[in-house]
Design a protein around this motif. Sequence first.
Motif, PDB file in Angstrom:
ATOM      1  N   ALA A  22       3.152  -3.535   6.225  1.00  0.00           N
ATOM      2  CA  ALA A  22       2.276  -3.740   5.080  1.00  0.00           C
ATOM      3  C   ALA A  22       0.827  -3.589   5.501  1.00  0.00           C
ATOM      4  CB  ALA A  22       2.515  -5.122   4.488  1.00  0.00           C
TER       5      ALA A  22
ATOM      6  N   SER B 187       9.405  -2.696   8.048  1.00  0.00           N
ATOM      7  CA  SER B 187       8.350  -2.461   7.063  1.00  0.00           C
ATOM      8  C   SER B 187       7.011  -2.753   7.701  1.00  0.00           C
ATOM      9  CB  SER B 187       8.544  -3.371   5.850  1.00  0.00           C
ATOM     10  OG  SER B 187       9.766  -3.126   5.207  1.00  0.00           O
TER      11      SER B 187
ATOM     12  N   THR C 146      -6.447   1.314   1.764  1.00  0.00           N
ATOM     13  CA  THR C 146      -5.312   2.005   1.144  1.00  0.00           C
ATOM     14  C   THR C 146      -4.826   3.101   2.079  1.00  0.00           C
ATOM     15  OG1 THR C 146      -6.824   3.492  -0.027  1.00  0.00           O
ATOM     16  CG2 THR C 146      -6.088   1.528  -1.199  1.00  0.00           C
TER      17      THR C 146
ATOM     18  N   ASP D 126       5.278   4.443   1.089  1.00  0.00           N
ATOM     19  CA  ASP D 126       5.143   4.194  -0.338  1.00  0.00           C
ATOM     20  C   ASP D 126       3.678   3.847  -0.565  1.00  0.00           C
ATOM     21  OD1 ASP D 126       5.063   3.232  -2.956  1.00  0.00           O
ATOM     22  OD2 ASP D 126       7.074   2.361  -2.818  1.00  0.00           O
TER      23      ASP D 126
ATOM     24  N   LYS E 178       2.737   0.978  -2.890  1.00  0.00           N
ATOM     25  CA  LYS E 178       2.913  -0.367  -2.346  1.00  0.00           C
ATOM     26  C   LYS E 178       2.099  -0.591  -1.079  1.00  0.00           C
ATOM     27  CE  LYS E 178       7.579  -0.986  -4.206  1.00  0.00           C
ATOM     28  NZ  LYS E 178       9.000  -1.277  -3.893  1.00  0.00           N
ATOM     29  N   ASN E 179       1.426   0.470  -0.624  1.00  0.00           N
ATOM     30  CA  ASN E 179       0.635   0.377   0.610  1.00  0.00           C
ATOM     31  C   ASN E 179       1.505   0.002   1.807  1.00  0.00           C
ATOM     32  OD1 ASN E 179      -2.093   1.155   0.802  1.00  0.00           O
ATOM     33  ND2 ASN E 179      -2.716  -0.911   1.399  1.00  0.00           N
ATOM     34  N   MET E 180       2.681   0.637   1.863  1.00  0.00           N
ATOM     35  CA  MET E 180       3.671   0.291   2.870  1.00  0.00           C
ATOM     36  C   MET E 180       4.145   1.548   3.604  1.00  0.00           C
ATOM     37  SD  MET E 180       4.464  -3.085   2.520  1.00  0.00           S
ATOM     38  CE  MET E 180       6.142  -3.249   3.111  1.00  0.00           C
TER      39      MET E 180
END
Length: 124
Positions: free
Chosen positions: A23, A21, A28, A73, A76-78
């Motif tokens: 983050a 992942s 954004t 996503d 979720k800013n991921m």
Amino acid sequence: QWQLVESGGGSVQPGGSLSLSCAASGFTIDLQTLGWFYRAPGLGREALSCITSDGDTTYYKNSVKGRFTISRDDAKNMVYLQMNNLKPEDTGVYYCARSWKNYCSGDSDAYNYWGQGTQVTVSS
């Protein structure tokens, strides 16, 4: 301050899976092109995959096609990298990065923000 933080690395046996992942904070990702790179031990950084804001994906390394999947996503800013059927040659440090271009590129010069990396070790 813009930041990318990877997580999900670790040690796994050949044939195993890991889900990385990334983050993003301070910005954004919804309009951003994002990529995953990796650095094998003793070698330079190499592009693995990229995803545009429209969700179009590109895989640069033939050996990961069909095994790795990039996704995002925006809510979720991921951004993610699902890695299946891992092999010892996948061992290395994995980085996510944000591109300043609005299309995918395998050139690291096209990316202006980088995470610190997460270690993936594939060994029996």
